[in-house]
Design a protein around this motif. Structure first.
Motif, PDB file in Angstrom:
ATOM      1  N   SER A 203       3.556   9.418   6.687  1.00 22.54           N
ATOM      2  CA  SER A 203       3.478   8.534   5.522  1.00 22.54           C
ATOM      3  C   SER A 203       4.144   7.201   5.815  1.00 22.54           C
ATOM      4  O   SER A 203       4.880   7.047   6.801  1.00 22.54           O
ATOM      5  CB  SER A 203       4.148   9.188   4.306  1.00 22.54           C
ATOM      6  N   ASP A 217       8.229   4.541  -2.867  1.00 26.67           N
ATOM      7  CA  ASP A 217       6.778   4.701  -2.975  1.00 26.67           C
ATOM      8  C   ASP A 217       6.268   5.223  -1.641  1.00 26.67           C
ATOM      9  O   ASP A 217       6.499   4.606  -0.595  1.00 26.67           O
ATOM     10  CB  ASP A 217       6.093   3.366  -3.294  1.00 26.67           C
ATOM     11  N   THR A 219       3.066   6.455   0.691  1.00 20.98           N
ATOM     12  CA  THR A 219       1.625   6.465   0.940  1.00 20.98           C
ATOM     13  C   THR A 219       1.365   7.359   2.144  1.00 20.98           C
ATOM     14  O   THR A 219       1.848   7.083   3.255  1.00 20.98           O
ATOM     15  CB  THR A 219       1.100   5.048   1.224  1.00 20.98           C
ATOM     16  N   THR A 221      -0.398   8.938   5.232  1.00 18.45           N
ATOM     17  CA  THR A 221      -1.325   8.408   6.237  1.00 18.45           C
ATOM     18  C   THR A 221      -1.907   9.492   7.139  1.00 18.45           C
ATOM     19  O   THR A 221      -2.814   9.222   7.921  1.00 18.45           O
ATOM     20  CB  THR A 221      -0.603   7.366   7.119  1.00 18.45           C
ATOM     21  N   SER A 228      -3.533   9.559  -0.306  1.00 16.27           N
ATOM     22  CA  SER A 228      -2.944   9.548  -1.645  1.00 16.27           C
ATOM     23  C   SER A 228      -1.554   8.917  -1.603  1.00 16.27           C
ATOM     24  O   SER A 228      -0.982   8.684  -0.538  1.00 16.27           O
ATOM     25  CB  SER A 228      -2.860  10.967  -2.207  1.00 16.27           C
ATOM     26  N   SER A 229      -1.022   8.637  -2.785  1.00 17.80           N
ATOM     27  CA  SER A 229       0.295   8.024  -2.902  1.00 17.80           C
ATOM     28  C   SER A 229       1.131   8.794  -3.914  1.00 17.80           C
ATOM     29  O   SER A 229       0.603   9.491  -4.781  1.00 17.80           O
ATOM     30  CB  SER A 229       0.180   6.559  -3.333  1.00 17.80           C
ATOM     31  N   ALA A 248       0.555  12.888  -7.071  1.00 19.63           N
ATOM     32  CA  ALA A 248      -0.272  11.677  -7.039  1.00 19.63           C
ATOM     33  C   ALA A 248      -0.734  11.311  -8.447  1.00 19.63           C
ATOM     34  O   ALA A 248      -1.061  12.185  -9.262  1.00 19.63           O
ATOM     35  CB  ALA A 248      -1.471  11.894  -6.127  1.00 19.63           C
TER      36      ALA A 248
END
Length: 277
Positions: A203, A217, A219, A221, A228-229, A248
């Motif tokens: 992430s 925050d 995200t 990867t 998604s985040s 999410a």
């Protein structure tokens, strides 16, 4: 050295004003401040050995002192009606966590002068270099204090962390499972979660340490949640990293915890002292 004295006396300030005057005074301190002069017991000290030494004061008085690789946090409460103006410093990290030091200060344009008691107890009567005091002069630097704080936060997060506990929706993972999980974070905020040495989640992390609690925050990867985040909060206390993360598309949590039906993930990690930061 004077940096150690400053850390133990009043290294990181943060606080809340009790009236409009105190709030306005605190707002005037917001920014990034570079060490200009340091004097201990009336004697001026050599220049700091680290070019990165600075003080960062955020909204409400929250601040950080950076001394090379060392970072200290704390809180300050001002009394601008006193002469000279007072502030009470409470350290919120490190071996001296909870210690209160009573000092005096003055702000004149782009220069901030602070005088602290060498014994950590007796408030100085004047702002200046005197016996039995630690005196600092800071010069304001240009730049956004939020970005400066974020850079410090990335420095503190960087390294390898061993998982201690994990709970999703209130359900706890076993200690045996935790022994296999590590989290690696680089100085840019890229992270890898490893299970028995194998990557299972990657992430990118963006932090905002100016909020309370500090926000994160995430995200994703790579791995199960790729694309998604997630919004979260975090803290680092006594070498323990705690992260609370929402599912999410859900709101950021406001406190640390994970209970049945909350959907929240609560994780704690201990820094791996044997791994390079």
């Amino acid at each position: 050295p004077y940096t150690t004295l400053f850390r133990s006396s009043a290294v990181l300030l943060a606080g809340t004003g009790t009236d409009d005057a105190a709030a306005r005074e605190l707002a005037g301190l917001e920014g990034v401040w570079r060490f200009a002069t340091v004097a201990v017991n009336g004697k001026e000290q050599p220049a700091p050995s680290f070019d990165t030494n600075k003080m960062i004061i955020a909204k409400g008085g929250k601040y950080v002192i950076v001394q090379g690789p060392r970072v200290t946090h704390g809180r300050i409460q001002l009394d601008p009606t006193a002469s000279p103006k007072h502030y009470d410093v409470t350290l919120t990290s490190g071996p001296a966590k909870g210690r209160v030091t009573r000092g005096v200060f003055e702000l004149n344009g782009e220069m901030l002068r602070i005088c602290l008691p060498l014994d950590g107890k007796t408030r100085p009567a004047t702002v200046g270099s005197r016996p039995a005091t630690i005196f600092f002069a800071f010069k304001r630097e240009k730049g956004d204090y939020k970005e400066a704080l974020a850079a410090v936060a990335r420095q503190e997060l960087a390294g390898r962390w061993q998982s201690v506990s994990y709970a999703l929706d209130g359900k706890q993972a076993t200690a045996e499972q935790m022994q296999k999980i590590q989290l690696e974070i680089d100085s840019a905020g890229n992270s890898k979660a490893l299970n028995d040495g194998k990557l299972f989640i990657a992430s990118s992390i963006k932090v905002d340490p100016s909020t309370d609690p500090m926000s994160m925050d995430v995200t994703f990867t790579d791995g199960e949640y790729k694309g998604s985040s997630s919004l979260g909060i975090y803290k680092i206390e006594d070498g323990i990293l705690t992260i609370c993360r929402a599912p999410a598309k859900k709101s950021r949590p406001t406190e640390f915890g994970s209970t049945p039906g909350s959907g929240l993930t609560l994780m704690t990690y201990k820094r791996d002292a044997g791994a390079a930061k």
